[in-house]
Design a protein around this motif. Structure first.
Motif, PDB file in Angstrom:
ATOM      1  N   LEU A   1      40.939  15.228  31.050  1.00  0.00           N
ATOM      2  CA  LEU A   1      41.560  15.221  29.727  1.00  0.00           C
ATOM      3  C   LEU A   1      41.569  13.859  29.030  1.00  0.00           C
ATOM      4  CD1 LEU A   1      44.576  17.701  29.863  1.00  0.00           C
ATOM      5  CD2 LEU A   1      42.787  17.616  28.135  1.00  0.00           C
TER       6      LEU A   1
ATOM      7  N   GLU B   1      40.136  13.558  25.328  1.00  0.00           N
ATOM      8  CA  GLU B   1      41.001  13.131  24.225  1.00  0.00           C
ATOM      9  C   GLU B   1      40.427  11.916  23.496  1.00  0.00           C
ATOM     10  OE1 GLU B   1      44.350  12.882  21.607  1.00  0.00           O
ATOM     11  OE2 GLU B   1      43.295  14.481  22.685  1.00  0.00           O
TER      12      GLU B   1
ATOM     13  N   ARG C   1      37.925  13.346  21.185  1.00  0.00           N
ATOM     14  CA  ARG C   1      38.576  14.040  20.069  1.00  0.00           C
ATOM     15  C   ARG C   1      39.060  13.054  19.019  1.00  0.00           C
ATOM     16  NH1 ARG C   1      42.972  15.466  17.682  1.00  0.00           N
ATOM     17  NH2 ARG C   1      44.216  14.005  18.924  1.00  0.00           N
ATOM     18  N   ARG C   2      39.697  11.979  19.463  1.00  0.00           N
ATOM     19  CA  ARG C   2      40.210  10.999  18.506  1.00  0.00           C
ATOM     20  C   ARG C   2      39.073  10.266  17.801  1.00  0.00           C
ATOM     21  NH1 ARG C   2      45.751   8.340  21.026  1.00  0.00           N
ATOM     22  NH2 ARG C   2      46.610  10.281  21.865  1.00  0.00           N
TER      23      ARG C   2
ATOM     24  N   ASP D   1      39.631  20.126  19.360  1.00  0.00           N
ATOM     25  CA  ASP D   1      40.994  20.649  19.255  1.00  0.00           C
ATOM     26  C   ASP D   1      41.101  21.985  19.995  1.00  0.00           C
ATOM     27  OD1 ASP D   1      42.034  18.564  17.714  1.00  0.00           O
ATOM     28  OD2 ASP D   1      41.544  19.540  15.813  1.00  0.00           O
TER      29      ASP D   1
ATOM     30  N   ARG E   1      41.123  21.410  23.768  1.00  0.00           N
ATOM     31  CA  ARG E   1      42.452  20.954  24.179  1.00  0.00           C
ATOM     32  C   ARG E   1      43.443  22.124  24.224  1.00  0.00           C
ATOM     33  NH1 ARG E   1      44.734  16.157  23.587  1.00  0.00           N
ATOM     34  NH2 ARG E   1      46.385  17.370  24.596  1.00  0.00           N
TER      35      ARG E   1
ATOM     36  N   SER F   1      48.720  20.293  28.576  1.00  0.00           N
ATOM     37  CA  SER F   1      49.032  19.097  27.794  1.00  0.00           C
ATOM     38  C   SER F   1      48.787  17.847  28.641  1.00  0.00           C
ATOM     39  CB  SER F   1      50.494  19.116  27.347  1.00  0.00           C
ATOM     40  OG  SER F   1      50.753  20.234  26.517  1.00  0.00           O
ATOM     41  N   LEU F   2      48.493  16.751  27.965  1.00  0.00           N
ATOM     42  CA  LEU F   2      48.341  15.480  28.658  1.00  0.00           C
ATOM     43  C   LEU F   2      49.644  15.099  29.362  1.00  0.00           C
ATOM     44  CD1 LEU F   2      46.520  13.578  25.805  1.00  0.00           C
ATOM     45  CD2 LEU F   2      45.572  13.815  28.109  1.00  0.00           C
TER      46      LEU F   2
ATOM     47  N   GLN G   1      48.343  10.333  31.793  1.00  0.00           N
ATOM     48  CA  GLN G   1      47.096  10.525  31.050  1.00  0.00           C
ATOM     49  C   GLN G   1      47.191   9.944  29.641  1.00  0.00           C
ATOM     50  OE1 GLN G   1      46.625  14.801  31.603  1.00  0.00           O
ATOM     51  NE2 GLN G   1      44.948  14.465  33.043  1.00  0.00           N
ATOM     52  N   ARG G   2      48.349  10.082  29.017  1.00  0.00           N
ATOM     53  CA  ARG G   2      48.529   9.485  27.682  1.00  0.00           C
ATOM     54  C   ARG G   2      48.368   7.967  27.745  1.00  0.00           C
ATOM     55  NH1 ARG G   2      50.570  13.113  24.047  1.00  0.00           N
ATOM     56  NH2 ARG G   2      51.458  15.020  24.942  1.00  0.00           N
TER      57      ARG G   2
ATOM     58  N   VAL H   1      44.726   7.185  28.076  1.00  0.00           N
ATOM     59  CA  VAL H   1      44.045   7.305  26.777  1.00  0.00           C
ATOM     60  C   VAL H   1      44.266   6.046  25.957  1.00  0.00           C
ATOM     61  CG1 VAL H   1      44.019   8.534  24.564  1.00  0.00           C
ATOM     62  CG2 VAL H   1      44.072   9.824  26.714  1.00  0.00           C
TER      63      VAL H   1
END
Length: 205
Positions: A139, A143, A146-147, A162, A165, A170-171, A175-176, A179
């Protein structure tokens, strides 16, 4: 149809849509339009199809090459972001190939095994939750793509990311943070002293 079956069907549609729009693109559009997609996935795919249809195949092909082939942060080879051009990525590609074999398929001989469109199609064809779990482990890289697509000429392909995902968990907070690091610093250079297992879900024990 069960929720997991809908995820597998969505992965096939998304895997086809994210691949290069070649000479059979009209057939791909028809198959995507007829796929049993629901909720957010259907809405995201329809937004993509609206723009793709308005553009036509030639403009879409030119955009695809410009974005996915020429912009590193839009690469669909999803282990690249976490591992860069390192020995660790070589191990990840090997274990990706092992994933294909584990669910009963030969690894691709014309693409690297971490190519997102093929992993999504593998999920659909194998109907094995292991592939979805591996995609979940990827992920952070997904992500980042995606960004990057949000900033890439208002790319319609962001709607497909999107949708991807929407089929995955969810992240996590870790993971966030990963990213944020990848966006700020880019892919790593050679890493020393880290685990030989770049993707924990592939670890053998």
């Amino acid at each position: 149809m069960s929720d997991i079956d809908r995820v597998f069907d969505a992965h096939m549609a998304l895997g086809l849509a994210l691949d290069y729009p070649g000479g059979d693109w009209e057939k791909v559009v028809e198959a995507i339009g007829e796929a049993d997609l629901v909720g957010n996935v259907r809405a995201h795919v329809d937004r993509f199809l609206e723009v793709a249809t308005a553009w036509g195949p030639q403009r879409l092909r030119e955009h695809y090459v410009r974005v996915f082939d020429n912009k590193r942060r839009c690469s669909l080879y999803v282990t690249y972001f976490d591992m860069g051009d390192t020995r660790r990525r070589g191990a990840a590609l090997t274990t990706c190939a092992d994933l294909y074999r584990a669910v009963g398929f030969a690894p691709p001989d014309h693409e690297l095994p971490d190519y997102l469109p093929l992993l999504l199609q593998l999920s659909a064809r194998s109907r094995d939750v292991l592939v979805s779990e591996v995609l979940g482990a990827m992920l952070p890289g997904i992500e980042v793509v995606r960004r990057a697509l949000e900033e890439a000429e208002a790319s319609p392909y962001v709607h497909l990311l999107d949708a991807v995902r929407a089929t995955l968990p969810s992240l996590t907070e870790d993971q966030r943070e990963r990213v944020r690091t990848l966006i700020g610093q880019g892919p790593p250079s050679e890493l020393v002293g880290l685990s030989d297992s770049p993707l924990p879900l592939f670890a053998k024990g």
